[in-house]
Design an enzyme around this catalytic site. Structure first.
Site, PDB file in Angstrom:
ATOM      1  N   GLU A  98      -8.869 -24.072   4.068  1.00 35.32           N
ATOM      2  CA  GLU A  98      -7.977 -25.160   4.493  1.00 35.32           C
ATOM      3  C   GLU A  98      -8.647 -26.017   5.570  1.00 35.32           C
ATOM      4  O   GLU A  98      -9.335 -25.465   6.419  1.00 35.32           O
ATOM      5  CB  GLU A  98      -6.670 -24.568   5.052  1.00 35.32           C
ATOM      6  CG  GLU A  98      -5.881 -23.824   4.006  1.00 35.32           C
ATOM      7  CD  GLU A  98      -4.657 -23.109   4.579  1.00 35.32           C
ATOM      8  OE1 GLU A  98      -4.325 -23.334   5.764  1.00 35.32           O
ATOM      9  OE2 GLU A  98      -4.047 -22.328   3.836  1.00 35.32           O
ATOM     10  N   HIS A 121       0.143 -25.990   3.479  1.00 38.87           N
ATOM     11  CA  HIS A 121       0.462 -24.902   4.417  1.00 38.87           C
ATOM     12  C   HIS A 121       1.671 -25.281   5.299  1.00 38.87           C
ATOM     13  O   HIS A 121       1.548 -25.385   6.521  1.00 38.87           O
ATOM     14  CB  HIS A 121      -0.756 -24.558   5.282  1.00 38.87           C
ATOM     15  CG  HIS A 121      -0.667 -23.197   5.915  1.00 38.87           C
ATOM     16  ND1 HIS A 121      -1.757 -22.426   6.216  1.00 38.87           N
ATOM     17  CD2 HIS A 121       0.408 -22.462   6.331  1.00 38.87           C
ATOM     18  CE1 HIS A 121      -1.380 -21.292   6.780  1.00 38.87           C
ATOM     19  NE2 HIS A 121      -0.053 -21.296   6.862  1.00 38.87           N
ATOM     20  N   VAL A 122       2.806 -25.446   4.639  1.00 39.43           N
ATOM     21  CA  VAL A 122       4.020 -25.879   5.362  1.00 39.43           C
ATOM     22  C   VAL A 122       5.104 -24.799   5.381  1.00 39.43           C
ATOM     23  O   VAL A 122       6.266 -25.092   5.629  1.00 39.43           O
ATOM     24  CB  VAL A 122       4.596 -27.191   4.765  1.00 39.43           C
ATOM     25  CG1 VAL A 122       3.658 -28.365   5.029  1.00 39.43           C
ATOM     26  CG2 VAL A 122       4.889 -27.048   3.254  1.00 39.43           C
ATOM     27  N   GLY A 123       4.713 -23.561   5.101  1.00 40.03           N
ATOM     28  CA  GLY A 123       5.689 -22.470   5.020  1.00 40.03           C
ATOM     29  C   GLY A 123       6.670 -22.427   6.180  1.00 40.03           C
ATOM     30  O   GLY A 123       7.878 -22.277   5.993  1.00 40.03           O
ATOM     31  N   ARG A 170       0.841  -1.205   0.000  1.00 39.79           N
ATOM     32  CA  ARG A 170       0.000   0.000   0.000  1.00 39.79           C
ATOM     33  C   ARG A 170       0.869   1.246   0.000  1.00 39.79           C
ATOM     34  O   ARG A 170       0.505   2.264  -0.555  1.00 39.79           O
ATOM     35  CB  ARG A 170      -0.923  -0.006   1.224  1.00 39.79           C
ATOM     36  CG  ARG A 170      -2.047  -1.020   1.109  1.00 39.79           C
ATOM     37  CD  ARG A 170      -2.724  -1.239   2.414  1.00 39.79           C
ATOM     38  NE  ARG A 170      -1.801  -1.721   3.425  1.00 39.79           N
ATOM     39  CZ  ARG A 170      -2.143  -2.055   4.660  1.00 39.79           C
ATOM     40  NH1 ARG A 170      -3.399  -1.945   5.040  1.00 39.79           N
ATOM     41  NH2 ARG A 170      -1.250  -2.500   5.513  1.00 39.79           N
ATOM     42  N   ARG A 182      -1.910 -15.892   2.400  1.00 33.07           N
ATOM     43  CA  ARG A 182      -3.151 -16.464   2.913  1.00 33.07           C
ATOM     44  C   ARG A 182      -4.049 -16.823   1.738  1.00 33.07           C
ATOM     45  O   ARG A 182      -4.112 -16.092   0.740  1.00 33.07           O
ATOM     46  CB  ARG A 182      -3.900 -15.470   3.807  1.00 33.07           C
ATOM     47  CG  ARG A 182      -3.395 -15.410   5.228  1.00 33.07           C
ATOM     48  CD  ARG A 182      -3.728 -16.676   6.030  1.00 33.07           C
ATOM     49  NE  ARG A 182      -3.218 -16.633   7.380  1.00 33.07           N
ATOM     50  CZ  ARG A 182      -2.009 -17.066   7.769  1.00 33.07           C
ATOM     51  NH1 ARG A 182      -1.167 -17.580   6.902  1.00 33.07           N
ATOM     52  NH2 ARG A 182      -1.644 -16.996   9.036  1.00 33.07           N
TER      53      ARG A 182
HETATM   54  P1  NAP Z   1       4.676  -8.027   7.368  1.00 36.20           P
HETATM   55  O1  NAP Z   1       6.108  -7.788   7.689  1.00 36.20           O
HETATM   56  O2  NAP Z   1       3.636  -7.310   8.138  1.00 36.20           O
HETATM   57  O3  NAP Z   1       4.484  -7.752   5.815  1.00 36.20           O
HETATM   58  C1  NAP Z   1       3.230  -7.647   5.219  1.00 36.20           C
HETATM   59  C2  NAP Z   1       3.385  -6.801   3.957  1.00 36.20           C
HETATM   60  O4  NAP Z   1       2.145  -6.798   3.253  1.00 36.20           O
HETATM   61  C3  NAP Z   1       3.771  -5.355   4.231  1.00 36.20           C
HETATM   62  O5  NAP Z   1       4.826  -5.007   3.369  1.00 36.20           O
HETATM   63  C4  NAP Z   1       2.522  -4.546   3.875  1.00 36.20           C
HETATM   64  O6  NAP Z   1       2.895  -3.287   3.360  1.00 36.20           O
HETATM   65  C5  NAP Z   1       1.866  -5.444   2.828  1.00 36.20           C
HETATM   66  N1  NAP Z   1       0.422  -5.295   2.775  1.00 36.20           N
HETATM   67  C6  NAP Z   1      -0.458  -5.382   3.798  1.00 36.20           C
HETATM   68  N2  NAP Z   1      -1.712  -5.165   3.355  1.00 36.20           N
HETATM   69  C7  NAP Z   1      -1.620  -4.925   2.029  1.00 36.20           C
HETATM   70  C8  NAP Z   1      -2.567  -4.626   1.016  1.00 36.20           C
HETATM   71  N3  NAP Z   1      -3.879  -4.506   1.286  1.00 36.20           N
HETATM   72  N4  NAP Z   1      -2.119  -4.463  -0.247  1.00 36.20           N
HETATM   73  C9  NAP Z   1      -0.799  -4.541  -0.544  1.00 36.20           C
HETATM   74  N5  NAP Z   1       0.154  -4.835   0.383  1.00 36.20           N
HETATM   75  C10 NAP Z   1      -0.255  -5.010   1.657  1.00 36.20           C
HETATM   76  O7  NAP Z   1       4.314  -9.578   7.533  1.00 36.20           O
HETATM   77  P2  NAP Z   1       5.262 -10.847   7.293  1.00 36.20           P
HETATM   78  O8  NAP Z   1       5.909 -11.238   8.557  1.00 36.20           O
HETATM   79  O9  NAP Z   1       6.079 -10.627   6.078  1.00 36.20           O
HETATM   80  O10 NAP Z   1       4.101 -11.954   6.986  1.00 36.20           O
HETATM   81  C11 NAP Z   1       3.237 -11.764   5.911  1.00 36.20           C
HETATM   82  C12 NAP Z   1       2.138 -12.805   5.886  1.00 36.20           C
HETATM   83  O11 NAP Z   1       2.643 -14.062   5.437  1.00 36.20           O
HETATM   84  C13 NAP Z   1       1.485 -13.153   7.227  1.00 36.20           C
HETATM   85  O12 NAP Z   1       0.537 -12.189   7.627  1.00 36.20           O
HETATM   86  C14 NAP Z   1       0.855 -14.504   6.944  1.00 36.20           C
HETATM   87  O13 NAP Z   1      -0.457 -14.348   6.456  1.00 36.20           O
HETATM   88  C15 NAP Z   1       1.737 -15.077   5.842  1.00 36.20           C
HETATM   89  N6  NAP Z   1       2.508 -16.240   6.332  1.00 36.20           N
HETATM   90  C16 NAP Z   1       2.296 -17.453   5.778  1.00 36.20           C
HETATM   91  C17 NAP Z   1       3.024 -18.543   6.210  1.00 36.20           C
HETATM   92  C18 NAP Z   1       2.840 -19.901   5.616  1.00 36.20           C
HETATM   93  O14 NAP Z   1       3.141 -20.879   6.286  1.00 36.20           O
HETATM   94  N7  NAP Z   1       2.358 -20.008   4.379  1.00 36.20           N
HETATM   95  C19 NAP Z   1       3.949 -18.390   7.226  1.00 36.20           C
HETATM   96  C20 NAP Z   1       4.146 -17.134   7.774  1.00 36.20           C
HETATM   97  C21 NAP Z   1       3.415 -16.053   7.309  1.00 36.20           C
HETATM   98  P3  NAP Z   1       1.910  -2.012   3.519  1.00 36.20           P
HETATM   99  O15 NAP Z   1       1.513  -1.951   4.949  1.00 36.20           O
HETATM  100  O16 NAP Z   1       2.732  -0.835   3.037  1.00 36.20           O
HETATM  101  O17 NAP Z   1       0.770  -2.281   2.597  1.00 36.20           O
HETATM  102  C1  8YV Z   2       1.646 -21.236  10.623  1.00 38.36           C
HETATM  103  C2  8YV Z   2       1.484 -19.065   9.302  1.00 38.36           C
HETATM  104  O1  8YV Z   2       1.599 -22.434   9.935  1.00 38.36           O
HETATM  105  O2  8YV Z   2       2.677 -17.718  10.816  1.00 38.36           O
HETATM  106  C3  8YV Z   2       1.757 -17.787  10.006  1.00 38.36           C
HETATM  107  O3  8YV Z   2       1.029 -16.814   9.724  1.00 38.36           O
HETATM  108  O4  8YV Z   2       0.682 -19.131   8.430  1.00 38.36           O
HETATM  109  C4  8YV Z   2       2.249 -20.283   9.665  1.00 38.36           C
HETATM  110  O5  8YV Z   2       3.509 -19.987  10.143  1.00 38.36           O
HETATM  111  C5  8YV Z   2       0.300 -21.019  11.206  1.00 38.36           C
HETATM  112  O6  8YV Z   2       0.004 -19.769  11.627  1.00 38.36           O
HETATM  113  C6  8YV Z   2       0.120 -21.959  12.392  1.00 38.36           C
HETATM  114  O7  8YV Z   2      -0.936 -22.763  12.187  1.00 38.36           O
END
Ligand code: NAP
Ligand code: 8YV
Length: 340
Positions: free
Chosen positions: A262, A280-282, A176, A233
């Protein structure tokens, strides 16, 4: 002994369970024969909730717990917690940032290469004995001469970009707002970026603000050579539009670690070798899940022992910039920041 009451909404890893049970009186909601009656009975005493992606902490639940001070979420993403409502009610929310960043970036990059070079399908080819008949076909896609557009250049997005730098792959991004101190081109418009790149890699948080950010029009802009990787997500991608785009050739390939409902996922993607599906094994290594679990325990311990959380979320910043409920430190006559 001083042992505040903690509500655990669903099963959590032994490290969390044992760490909390050593310090607190833990109530296991999911084991109750009648969860509603159980909650009615303990609600007035509950001062903390420990939760993860398995359960929703909505406004109704928060309002039902009059003594609630803190919600500790297992995961950096906390879209299952109504953090805005918690903040309005003076309740702190914590998550587990940083400790999983590198692991998730590794997984994202693995998923990217698997998808573009069809590595899962090539391995299935070998396992099925098909190599004896014919070599696996050359892959139409490659990471050579490609640009990655990161949707969400935050902690994990930057760690992914660092990996792309090392691989010699140009990175651009959409947030954003522009990120500070990064050398990558910023696109205020997601559609413009989708048009200019070959790979869209999604790593934004879930929730209402990002729901279906990747819709049919973004996939159309990405185009027929395009690859979509989603490690953020499931709710961020319009899954029905994605399935349609993959079947019609609107985009070429997808690598998905997360899904809208999921553990369900679109079954008609199974037949497509151009798609890689992960459950979902990130962050799912013992090393990283232990670090996340420890941070859940440490946040609750820090709150009740010192009166301050370690990793509060943006909606409930610390020092407090939202209404105060009676804090742990006030209940026990100590100033925040002081050890008991
Ligand atoms: P973070 O540091 O808060 O980064 C999120 C980024 O998304 C920020 O750069 C933010 O920038 C941007 N953002 C937020 N809302 C937005 C929108 N509406 N449009 C465009 N950009 C937007 O979070 P992180 O630690 O990197 O984690 C990010 C996400 O990864 C988590 O919230 C989680 O859902 C996901 N995740 C998944 C796994 C998995 O196992 N698959 C594991 C860990 C995390 P701005 O605020 O400038 O928009
Ligand atoms: C986890 C994640 O698998 O941190 C997150 O946002 O998506 C993953 O690291 C999950 O939150 C735990 O179930």
């Amino acid at each position: 002994m001083f042992a505040p009451d903690v509500l655990m909404l669903g099963p959590m890893m032994p490290l969390i369970r044992d760490g909390l049970e050593a310090r607190f009186t833990v109530h296991r909601l999911w084991e109750a024969a009648d969860p509603d009656a159980f909650l009615n009975d303990i609600a007035p005493r509950i001062r903390a909730v420990a939760t993860g992606a398995h359960a929703h902490v909505d406004a109704g639940l928060i309002d039902r717990l009059p003594a609630l001070e803190i919600i500790a979420n297992f995961g950096v993403g906390y879209d299952t917690v109504d953090a805005a409502h918690a903040g309005a009610r003076g309740v702190v929310v914590t998550n587990t940032p940083e400790v999983l960043t590198e692991e998730v970036a590794d997984t994202a990059f693995g998923l990217l290469i698997m998808t573009v070079r069809e590595l899962a399908a090539a391995e299935r080819h070998l396992r099925a004995g098909d190599w004896l008949q014919r070599p696996y076909p050359l892959t139409p896609l490659s990471l050579r001469d490609r640009t990655i557009g990161i949707v969400g250049l935050g902690r994990i997005g930057k760690a992914i970009a660092k990996r792309a730098d090392a691989f010699g792959i140009p990175v651009v991004y959409h947030n954003r707002r522009p990120a500070e101190d990064v050398p990558y081109r910023y696109y205020p418009s997601l559609h413009d970026m989708a048009r200019d790149v070959n790979v869209l890699l999604v790593v934004v948080p879930g929730g209402a603000g990002t729901r279906h950010l990747i819709d049919a029009s973004v996939l159309e802009a990405l185009g027929s050579d395009g690859t979509l990787i989603n490690i953020g997500r499931g709710s961020v991608v319009d899954e029905a539009a994605l399935v349609q785009a993959l079947h019609s050739g609107t985009i070429r390939a997808a690598g998905l670690d997360v899904f809208e409902a999921e553990p369900c996922f679109p079954k008609d993607l199974i037949a497509l070798d151009r798609v890689v599906l992960l459950p979902h094994v990130g962050s799912a290594s013992v090393h990283t899940r232990n670090a996340m679990g420890q941070l859940v325990v440490d946040n609750l311990a820090a709150w009740f022992e010192r009166g301050a959380p370690i990793t509060p979320v943006a909606e409930t910043p610390w020092p407090r910039a939202f209404p105060a409920r009676m804090e742990s430190s006030e209940r026990h006559g100590i100033a925040p920041g002081h050890r008991t």
